[in-house]
Write an enzyme that holds these catalytic residues in place. Structure first.
Site, PDB file in Angstrom:
ATOM      1  CG  HIS A  92     104.376  80.655  41.759  1.00 47.24           C
ATOM      2  ND1 HIS A  92     103.379  80.141  42.563  1.00 47.24           N
ATOM      3  CD2 HIS A  92     103.748  81.508  40.903  1.00 47.24           C
ATOM      4  CE1 HIS A  92     102.213  80.665  42.216  1.00 47.24           C
ATOM      5  NE2 HIS A  92     102.410  81.493  41.212  1.00 47.24           N
ATOM      6  CB  SER A 142     101.814  84.874  40.702  1.00 44.90           C
ATOM      7  OG  SER A 142     101.516  83.916  39.712  1.00 44.90           O
TER       8      SER A 142
END
Length: 263
Positions: free
Chosen positions: A204, A150
């Site tokens: 992220h 991610s």
């Protein structure tokens, strides 16, 4: 006696219709997918690594010990000069659901970006986003064990957001709605379906900043760029450069003797 020609034509028509439906579904979910795309081979490698991690764990899901052994992001281990831990988490996943959801969504958005910018620029974006994200994650959450793609996924989302924002004023209202919805849905899904019970917010964020900076760089020669473009480009680039330069020495100096306790 009825001719078989009509039924043969009808059968072939049905087969062709089914084939078109399959191609349409595939092109919608995985636009332009083919074996010459690097993201497809990265995805295959991630699936293979998940199988290996399950075999080593003797379970349907890898345990933390195995993830640690195979290279999960973990600051005390990185401080023992295990520098590969900024990249190897990309190929590790905590559960089968984590693997499938990460790979489906990241494959979906990555195919477009690789088609648009080519393999070399795509790979730079993918891996540099992961490196920046994992460094920031280890710096801000040193005792968290982190795996998953991610960080790179948010780099791709950041790149998409940067690309769309550059030409935003030239898009139709319909395209604006489509792009906005696509980016928001992908970001929310990847965010809430990250590893374990916690979300790697800093990973992220780092990946997103790197994706924005790189795609801005790829598009810096476009004419009639918005006035804020240079601010966005130089701002994100400066933050990413700071993370890349400052994080490694801080991590190496901060946890020099801790890794023995994790083995």
């Amino acid at each position: 006696m009825a001719s078989s020609d009509g039924s043969d034509v009808e059968t072939q028509s049905l087969l062709n219709s089914g084939d078109r439906t399959l191609r349409s579904w595939k092109d919608t979910v995985f636009p332009g997918i083919s074996w010459d795309k690097s993201i497809v081979w990265i995805t295959v490698a991630q699936i293979i690594m998940y199988i290996i991690s399950c075999v080593l764990s003797r379970s349907y899901e890898p345990n933390e010990r195995t993830l640690m052994l195979l290279g999960a992001a973990y600051a005390p281990a990185f401080s023992n000069f295990q520098l590969w831990r900024v990249v190897t988490p990309l190929f590790l996943h905590a559960t089968i659901l984590h693997l499938v959801l990460n790979l489906v969504f990241i494959l979906h958005i990555s195919l477009r970006l690789e088609e648009r910018y080519g393999t070399k620029k795509f790979l730079v974006t993918y891996f540099l986003s992961a490196i920046v994200g994992n460094l920031l994650s280890m710096l801000m959450q040193p005792w968290a064990l982190s795996v998953g793609a991610s960080t790179a996924g948010f780099g791709i989302i950041g790149g998409m957001a940067a690309e769309v924002s550059v030409v935003w004023c030239k898009l139709s209202e319909e395209l604006k709605r489509i792009y906005s919805m696509d980016i928001c849905i992908l970001a929310v899904l990847i965010y809430f379906l990250s590893f374990g019970r916690t979300v790697d917010t800093f990973g992220h964020l780092g990946g997103f900043l790197a994706g924005v900076a790189l795609v801005c760089y790829y598009n810096k020669e476009i004419e009639d760029l918005p006035k804020w473009f240079r601010v966005l480009f130089y701002g994100c680039s400066a933050l990413c450069a700071t993370i890349l330069v400052v994080s490694p020495p801080l991590l190496l100096l901060r946890y020099p003797y801790r890794v023995a306790a994790t083995s």
